[in-house]
Design a protein around this motif. Sequence first.
Motif, PDB file in Angstrom:
ATOM      1  N   VAL B   9      -0.817 -24.041   7.521  1.00 41.00           N
ATOM      2  CA  VAL B   9      -1.540 -23.765   6.300  1.00 41.00           C
ATOM      3  C   VAL B   9      -2.526 -22.615   6.263  1.00 41.00           C
ATOM      4  O   VAL B   9      -2.290 -21.713   5.302  1.00 41.00           O
ATOM      5  N   TYR B  10      -3.352 -22.323   7.358  1.00 39.73           N
ATOM      6  CA  TYR B  10      -4.168 -21.139   7.330  1.00 39.73           C
ATOM      7  C   TYR B  10      -3.232 -19.844   7.321  1.00 39.73           C
ATOM      8  O   TYR B  10      -3.553 -18.705   6.540  1.00 39.73           O
ATOM      9  N   THR B  11      -2.228 -19.902   8.007  1.00 41.10           N
ATOM     10  CA  THR B  11      -1.463 -18.736   8.263  1.00 41.10           C
ATOM     11  C   THR B  11      -1.065 -18.432   6.738  1.00 41.10           C
ATOM     12  O   THR B  11      -0.696 -17.286   6.569  1.00 41.10           O
ATOM     13  N   ILE B  12      -0.400 -19.267   6.150  1.00 35.20           N
ATOM     14  CA  ILE B  12       0.214 -18.992   4.697  1.00 35.20           C
ATOM     15  C   ILE B  12      -0.760 -18.428   3.738  1.00 35.20           C
ATOM     16  O   ILE B  12      -0.590 -17.440   3.103  1.00 35.20           O
ATOM     17  N   VAL B  13      -1.822 -19.221   3.783  1.00 32.03           N
ATOM     18  CA  VAL B  13      -2.917 -18.804   2.863  1.00 32.03           C
ATOM     19  C   VAL B  13      -3.316 -17.386   3.366  1.00 32.03           C
ATOM     20  O   VAL B  13      -3.698 -16.390   2.541  1.00 32.03           O
ATOM     21  N   PHE B  14      -3.673 -16.810   4.613  1.00 39.02           N
ATOM     22  CA  PHE B  14      -3.889 -15.655   5.026  1.00 39.02           C
ATOM     23  C   PHE B  14      -3.200 -14.739   4.524  1.00 39.02           C
ATOM     24  O   PHE B  14      -3.363 -13.600   4.003  1.00 39.02           O
ATOM     25  N   ALA B  15      -1.713 -15.103   4.872  1.00 35.76           N
ATOM     26  CA  ALA B  15      -0.755 -13.933   4.387  1.00 35.76           C
ATOM     27  C   ALA B  15      -0.729 -13.660   2.816  1.00 35.76           C
ATOM     28  O   ALA B  15      -0.778 -12.720   2.451  1.00 35.76           O
ATOM     29  N   ILE B  16      -0.974 -14.709   2.013  1.00 40.45           N
ATOM     30  CA  ILE B  16      -0.912 -14.427   0.653  1.00 40.45           C
ATOM     31  C   ILE B  16      -2.450 -13.936   0.159  1.00 40.45           C
ATOM     32  O   ILE B  16      -2.110 -12.761  -0.556  1.00 40.45           O
ATOM     33  N   VAL B  17      -3.535 -14.255   0.776  1.00 40.50           N
ATOM     34  CA  VAL B  17      -4.588 -13.294   0.328  1.00 40.50           C
ATOM     35  C   VAL B  17      -4.596 -11.962   0.754  1.00 40.50           C
ATOM     36  O   VAL B  17      -4.944 -10.924   0.177  1.00 40.50           O
ATOM     37  N   MET B  18      -3.724 -11.661   1.840  1.00 40.71           N
ATOM     38  CA  MET B  18      -3.928 -10.468   2.609  1.00 40.71           C
ATOM     39  C   MET B  18      -2.965  -9.404   1.583  1.00 40.71           C
ATOM     40  O   MET B  18      -3.324  -8.328   1.230  1.00 40.71           O
ATOM     41  N   VAL B  19      -1.794 -10.002   1.282  1.00 43.96           N
ATOM     42  CA  VAL B  19      -0.877  -9.318   0.366  1.00 43.96           C
ATOM     43  C   VAL B  19      -1.451  -8.962  -0.802  1.00 43.96           C
ATOM     44  O   VAL B  19      -1.639  -8.066  -1.574  1.00 43.96           O
ATOM     45  N   LEU B  20      -2.240 -10.057  -1.235  1.00 45.79           N
ATOM     46  CA  LEU B  20      -3.014  -9.658  -2.782  1.00 45.79           C
ATOM     47  C   LEU B  20      -4.015  -8.645  -2.577  1.00 45.79           C
ATOM     48  O   LEU B  20      -4.066  -7.960  -3.372  1.00 45.79           O
ATOM     49  N   ILE B  21      -5.094  -8.717  -1.662  1.00 44.26           N
ATOM     50  CA  ILE B  21      -5.837  -7.584  -1.466  1.00 44.26           C
ATOM     51  C   ILE B  21      -5.089  -6.232  -1.143  1.00 44.26           C
ATOM     52  O   ILE B  21      -5.509  -5.314  -1.928  1.00 44.26           O
ATOM     53  N   VAL B  22      -4.219  -6.274  -0.251  1.00 45.09           N
ATOM     54  CA  VAL B  22      -3.711  -5.184  -0.017  1.00 45.09           C
ATOM     55  C   VAL B  22      -2.973  -4.261  -1.073  1.00 45.09           C
ATOM     56  O   VAL B  22      -3.056  -3.403  -1.693  1.00 45.09           O
ATOM     57  N   GLY B  23      -2.214  -5.495  -1.712  1.00 50.20           N
ATOM     58  CA  GLY B  23      -1.324  -5.060  -2.973  1.00 50.20           C
ATOM     59  C   GLY B  23      -2.394  -4.280  -4.053  1.00 50.20           C
ATOM     60  O   GLY B  23      -2.239  -3.243  -4.416  1.00 50.20           O
ATOM     61  N   SER B  24      -3.439  -5.004  -4.574  1.00 50.27           N
ATOM     62  CA  SER B  24      -4.335  -4.502  -5.577  1.00 50.27           C
ATOM     63  C   SER B  24      -5.131  -3.318  -4.992  1.00 50.27           C
ATOM     64  O   SER B  24      -5.450  -2.307  -5.975  1.00 50.27           O
ATOM     65  N   LEU B  25      -5.530  -3.281  -3.454  1.00 49.43           N
ATOM     66  CA  LEU B  25      -6.133  -1.899  -3.291  1.00 49.43           C
ATOM     67  C   LEU B  25      -5.189  -0.658  -3.452  1.00 49.43           C
ATOM     68  O   LEU B  25      -5.607   0.536  -3.825  1.00 49.43           O
ATOM     69  N   LEU B  26      -3.931  -1.073  -3.072  1.00 53.89           N
ATOM     70  CA  LEU B  26      -2.930   0.152  -2.985  1.00 53.89           C
ATOM     71  C   LEU B  26      -2.741   0.622  -4.472  1.00 53.89           C
ATOM     72  O   LEU B  26      -2.676   1.767  -4.855  1.00 53.89           O
ATOM     73  N   ALA B  27      -2.647  -0.595  -5.454  1.00 57.45           N
ATOM     74  CA  ALA B  27      -2.263  -0.275  -6.925  1.00 57.45           C
ATOM     75  C   ALA B  27      -3.355   0.414  -7.317  1.00 57.45           C
ATOM     76  O   ALA B  27      -3.120   1.544  -7.996  1.00 57.45           O
ATOM     77  N   THR B  28      -4.776   0.256  -6.942  1.00 59.33           N
ATOM     78  CA  THR B  28      -5.836   1.044  -7.529  1.00 59.33           C
ATOM     79  C   THR B  28      -5.873   2.211  -7.269  1.00 59.33           C
ATOM     80  O   THR B  28      -6.024   3.173  -7.950  1.00 59.33           O
ATOM     81  N   VAL B  29      -5.687   2.378  -5.891  1.00 61.82           N
ATOM     82  CA  VAL B  29      -5.596   3.915  -5.397  1.00 61.82           C
ATOM     83  C   VAL B  29      -4.446   4.742  -6.174  1.00 61.82           C
ATOM     84  O   VAL B  29      -4.611   5.708  -6.394  1.00 61.82           O
ATOM     85  N   PHE B  30      -3.548   4.069  -6.267  1.00 64.12           N
ATOM     86  CA  PHE B  30      -2.320   4.841  -7.048  1.00 64.12           C
ATOM     87  C   PHE B  30      -2.595   5.093  -8.280  1.00 64.12           C
ATOM     88  O   PHE B  30      -2.487   6.246  -8.793  1.00 64.12           O
ATOM     89  N   SER B  31      -3.276   4.146  -9.073  1.00 58.58           N
ATOM     90  CA  SER B  31      -3.441   4.614 -10.455  1.00 58.58           C
ATOM     91  C   SER B  31      -4.418   5.629 -10.649  1.00 58.58           C
ATOM     92  O   SER B  31      -4.562   6.381 -11.597  1.00 58.58           O
ATOM     93  N   LEU B  32      -5.557   5.394  -9.819  1.00 57.08           N
ATOM     94  CA  LEU B  32      -6.648   6.340  -9.782  1.00 57.08           C
ATOM     95  C   LEU B  32      -6.112   7.806  -9.324  1.00 57.08           C
ATOM     96  O   LEU B  32      -6.585   8.839  -9.889  1.00 57.08           O
ATOM     97  N   THR B  33      -5.301   7.985  -8.308  1.00 53.66           N
ATOM     98  CA  THR B  33      -5.021   9.342  -7.956  1.00 53.66           C
ATOM     99  C   THR B  33      -3.557   9.952  -8.819  1.00 53.66           C
ATOM    100  O   THR B  33      -3.568  10.989  -8.933  1.00 53.66           O
TER     101      THR B  33
END
Lengths: 215, 248
Positions: B9-33
């Motif tokens: 359960v921890y592994t799956i939750v970790f993976a989901i949270v990580m993908v969400l954080i990294v995805g939104s971080l990349l999307a933000t940097v992309f739209s800003l630049t």
Amino acid sequence: MGLLSKKDAALITDPLADNNPITIQVLGICSALAITAELKASIVMALSVMAVLAIGNVVISLMRNIIPSKIRIIVQLVVVAALVIIVDLVLKAFAYELSKTLSVFVGLIITNCIIMGRFEAFALANGPWKSFLDGIGNAAGYGLILIIVGFFRELLGSGTLLGLKVLGDPIEKTGLYAIGYENNGFMLLSPMALIVLGIIIWIQRSRNKSLIEEN
Amino acid sequence: MSKRTDSNVYTIVFAIVMVLIVGSLLATVFSLTKPTITTNQKIEKQQNILYAMGVNDNDETSANFVSTKVAQTEFSKYIKKQLVIEGDKITENDKAYLIDVKKEQSKAKEGQTRRLPLFIGEKDGKTFYVAPIRGKGLWDAIWGYVSMDENMVVQGAYFDHKGETPGLGANIKQRFFMDDFIGEHLLDANESFAGITVAKGNNDPKNEDKTDNEVDAIAGATITGNGVSAMIKTDLKLYVPYFKTLKK
């Protein structure tokens, strides 16, 4: 006491010689062969890897207690890929000229075994400061070899260093070319990079016998 | 005892949270630049076109564009007309430099008419016709701009690449290679299109013979050189009908 303790300083100095990532750990060979035909490319690659490895090591180190061991390699890959993409975007926006020079290397950084190797071997078990130093040290050790290989390949292959004609002009036949010297085109091809690397490893091990593995 | 982080359960939750954080971080940097990156790319195209027609900050050995600050004003100063050639139809379009040559090439493959941009520049009383070209190198795309006079004699060239090998294929964007094209004839003695071949064993290393339709190759960069020859032949050939109309 200086800025760094003895142990911390060793994190930087060890990878330069007796624990060099390329010649001893045999990591990062691919990029050492691929991009060292020019000294400038070697320097740019060394600096890029240093930035990604140092920051990546710190990030992995900060996350080390919460990363599930089953997916740790994927997590490491995500961190390095995200870092490389962010660095690439920021460069394209604010240092466009530099980003064009780096374009070929940025992709190579993701596949650089040193990055994953250091995440796995060091950052997962040590604190952020030590991991940062380890990143700097290993990237410096890697860069040192890249620069040595790049120096000899560009000098002997093109007769130039950082683009400057140091041996004379091969078309106008000036300098060394006037007495019959010719550029060695083989030096520009990857197999010669492997041979130069082999010579460096040979010299290093013959100077320090303790590095020679026993059969 | 197994650690808390080892559970599924921890592994799956970790993976989901990580993908969400990294995805939104990349999307933000992309739209800003993105806006800045698009502007940079537009300016680069203008610099490329100006470079090919000899408006550049070259010193003795290295190739330098005009600075990004003045690129836009220089572009409107030197480029008098931007044409789009579509079959027999020729139209003026002041955004022709933004035409994506890659998309046009794939349109042509699907059987549609390809839009060909052509930039007409004037400098020191001389007219330059600058055309974009695009092709394949060893590892990835290569492209460039070639400026010609009305007889299709090359007046300047700029080549660039995405990922050719440093020291070998990447040298197509070096002065010594690009300058070799200046003065080369694209037409042969019979006025038919011959292109320019990047030739090995040219026996003309200083490239003094400008009518042989050949320039000297870069050692160790055969495939990139062939790519340059091929893109010159396929893309510039399409402009021949336009140049014929100039002579009437």
